[in-house]
Design an enzyme around this catalytic site. Structure first.
Site, short mmCIF file in Angstrom:
data_model
loop_
_atom_site.label_atom_id
_atom_site.label_comp_id
_atom_site.label_asym_id
_atom_site.label_seq_id
_atom_site.Cartn_x
_atom_site.Cartn_y
_atom_site.Cartn_z
N HIS A 268 128.51 88.78 64.15
CA HIS A 268 127.97 90.02 63.58
C HIS A 268 126.49 90.11 63.87
O HIS A 268 125.79 89.10 63.89
CB HIS A 268 128.22 90.07 62.06
N GLU A 321 136.21 93.21 61.07
CA GLU A 321 137.31 93.70 61.91
C GLU A 321 138.50 92.76 61.93
O GLU A 321 139.63 93.19 62.16
CB GLU A 321 136.81 93.89 63.36
C1 LIG Z 1 129.41 91.71 66.90
C2 LIG Z 1 128.52 91.24 68.06
C3 LIG Z 1 128.37 92.41 69.05
C4 LIG Z 1 127.15 90.84 67.49
O1 LIG Z 1 126.37 90.47 68.54
P1 LIG Z 1 124.89 89.81 68.42
O2 LIG Z 1 124.59 89.44 67.02
O3 LIG Z 1 123.98 90.75 69.07
O4 LIG Z 1 125.11 88.47 69.17
P2 LIG Z 1 124.73 88.19 70.65
O5 LIG Z 1 125.42 89.20 71.52
O6 LIG Z 1 123.26 88.08 70.75
O7 LIG Z 1 125.39 86.74 70.90
C5 LIG Z 1 124.74 85.53 70.54
C6 LIG Z 1 125.54 84.33 70.99
O8 LIG Z 1 126.74 84.23 70.22
C7 LIG Z 1 127.87 84.30 71.07
N1 LIG Z 1 128.88 85.13 70.44
C8 LIG Z 1 128.66 86.19 69.63
N2 LIG Z 1 129.84 86.69 69.21
C9 LIG Z 1 130.80 85.93 69.80
C10 LIG Z 1 132.20 85.97 69.76
N3 LIG Z 1 132.86 86.89 69.07
N4 LIG Z 1 132.89 85.07 70.48
C11 LIG Z 1 132.25 84.14 71.19
N5 LIG Z 1 130.90 84.04 71.26
C12 LIG Z 1 130.19 84.94 70.57
C13 LIG Z 1 127.38 84.97 72.33
O9 LIG Z 1 128.17 84.65 73.44
C14 LIG Z 1 126.01 84.41 72.44
O10 LIG Z 1 126.11 83.08 72.91
P3 LIG Z 1 125.30 82.58 74.19
O11 LIG Z 1 123.86 82.73 73.78
O12 LIG Z 1 125.77 81.22 74.39
O13 LIG Z 1 125.71 83.54 75.28
C15 LIG Z 1 129.17 90.03 68.75
O14 LIG Z 1 129.28 88.99 67.84
C16 LIG Z 1 130.51 90.36 69.40
O15 LIG Z 1 130.56 90.82 70.53
N6 LIG Z 1 131.64 90.10 68.66
C17 LIG Z 1 132.95 90.39 69.19
C18 LIG Z 1 133.31 91.85 69.03
C19 LIG Z 1 133.54 92.27 67.60
O16 LIG Z 1 134.17 91.56 66.83
N7 LIG Z 1 133.01 93.44 67.25
C20 LIG Z 1 133.14 93.99 65.93
C21 LIG Z 1 131.84 93.89 65.20
S1 LIG Z 1 131.94 94.40 63.52
#
Ligand SMILES: CC(C)(COP(=O)(O)OP(=O)(O)OC[C@H]1O[C@@H](n2cnc3c(N)ncnc32)[C@H](O)[C@@H]1OP(=O)(O)O)[C@@H](O)C(=O)NCCC(=O)NCCS
Length: 383
Positions: A268, A321
């Site tokens: 998140h 989700e």
């Molecule tokens: C929700 C989300 C977009 C938040 O992103 P964020 O806080 O900006 O996190 P980042 O994109 O900066 O990711 C940070 C690190 O965590 C990892 N990470 C984050 N969510 C992950 C997931 N669901 N699965 C695996 N790795 C994940 C990223 O790969 C990254 O690792 P790295 O630095 O080794 O590449 C992200 O967690 C995600 O894509 N989740 C999956 C989609 C989802 O469930 N969406 C619904 C959201 S309510």
């Protein structure tokens, strides 16, 4: 201009207004509507009680206030004849598109057909009436569009039923099981509002121009339809189904991580600990029970273990989700209804934010730093 302030990309962390509606505390894993924990509200209150709290600022004090709010909301569920007439055409024209596209068009038509006037020209009571109208009609639009897409006639709202039960009724045409209606109601309460997210901000920007209530909600639906915002409940459910059995979870998840993919329903942008919505929705799912629920609980444990091992520097937990899809599925909603159902609850947060913004009577009008070729360049002669 010399006094412009440069802010981070995406306005991350910038406080652009004050609000009394609610907030999210990502480090604590806590969020609230007004002064109450949203999770506590979902445990003990009805959707309509929380709607009144978020929109008007207080829970109903007694049955009389509760009845008064119900009386304000229930007529809004009836769609105007012009909308009912046009809806089959909208559904046919948007077949195969994101279901939010049909909703967006339906809300736009609802606003025009209901003669909604600019918020700027209305007093507080008139604004509230229009905002309730749009919010109350949203589930009716979603349900009617869904039935039409399946070749079924829309079902009239039932004034005897509470909001969530009536939503299920309008979708299925059957009297809903009270346990399923309550589970869906709790999901809807949990997702009414969640800080200053993109669609909420969009709604407030439009409201700040003085446009009508439907215009603000159409914009918010447009923002919600984007893949970075609309969420992944159906994708999370697909992952659970693709895993199929608890022993397949670990190899499946490890392979996804090795390929550099993300596990849907985890992580998140704000929470760095358990997402409180996910914790409560897991309880709701377990209360209902079922094979998919048991599998989801197993999958969650495995994913957390694999993520803790492979991404030790990043706290990753199940987000809203993950169990949202499980709960909605258990309540009988098909996957294509997951994101529109999210809009059914979030429209309450949007309309409360629109009401708050409209009171400020100040247009949101930031600035951008021009970085193109230096002007004024001579205009080339056209040939
Ligand atoms: C929700 C989300 C977009 C938040 O992103 P964020 O806080 O900006 O996190 P980042 O994109 O900066 O990711 C940070 C690190 O965590 C990892 N990470 C984050 N969510 C992950 C997931 N669901 N699965 C695996 N790795 C994940 C990223 O790969 C990254 O690792 P790295 O630095 O080794 O590449 C992200 O967690 C995600 O894509 N989740 C999956 C989609 C989802 O469930 N969406 C619904 C959201 S309510």
């Amino acid at each position: 201009m010399a006094d412009n302030i440069t802010v981070p990309p995406g306005l991350r962390g910038v406080e652009v207004t004050e609000t009394e509606i609610g907030d999210v505390r990502g480090l604590e894993g806590f969020y609230h509507y007004r002064q109450y924990s949203a999770v506590d509200l979902a445990k003990s209150r009805t959707f309509e009680d929380v709607w009144r709290l978020v929109l008007d600022g207080s829970l109903p004090a007694d049955e009389a206030e509760r009845a008064e709010f119900a009386a304000a909301v229930r007529p809004g569920r009836e769609l105007p004849p012009a909308v009912l007439e046009q809806l089959p055409g909208i559904v046919a024209a948007s077949a195969g598109a994101n279901p939010l596209d049909g909703l967006r068009t339906g809300v736009s038509l609802l606003g025009a057909a209901s003669g909604l006037r600019p918020l700027w020209d209305l007093d507080a009571a008139e604004r509230r009436r229009d905002l309730i109208r749009v919010a109350a009609a949203t589930p009716a639009l979603v349900a009617a569009a869904h039935r039409l897409s399946k070749g079924l006639e829309p079902v009239e709202p039932d004034p005897e039923l509470a909001h969530a039960a009536n939503y299920l009724w309008m979708i299925t045409g059957e009297r809903p099981d009270p346990d399923l209606a309550r589970a869906l109601e709790q999901y809807l309460i949990l997702t009414i509002d969640h800080g200053f997210n993109s669609s909420t901000f969009t709604a407030r920007v439009i409201a700040s121009t003085g446009a009508d209530a439907a215009a603000a909600i159409v914009g918010a639906i447009g923002a919600l339809s984007g893949p970075l915002h609309g969420g992944a409940p159906s994708r999370a459910l697909e992952t659970i189904d693709a895993i199929g059995s608890p022993e397949r979870a670990e190899p499946y998840i490890r392979e996804l991580i090795e390929r550099g993919e993300r596990i849907m329903g985890f992580g998140h942008a704000v929470y760095r600990t358990d997402d409180p919505r996910s914790l409560m929705l897991r309880d709701v799912a377990q209360r209902l029970g079922g094979g998919r629920v048991d599998l989801a609980v197993q999958v969650e444990k495995t994913v957390l273990a694999v993520l803790a091992e492979t991404k030790p520097d990043r706290p990753l937990y199940a987000n809203v989700e993950f169990y949202a899809g499980v709960v909605m599925d258990r309540c009988g909603l098909p996957q294509e209804m997951f994101t529109p159902t999210f809009a059914v609850s979030r429209v309450i947060g949007w309309t409360a934010n629109v009401a708050e913004q409209a009171r400020q009577r100040t247009i949101i009008r930031p600035a951008a730093r021009y970085v193109g070729p230096p002007p004024p360049a001579p205009v080339p002669v056209s040939r």
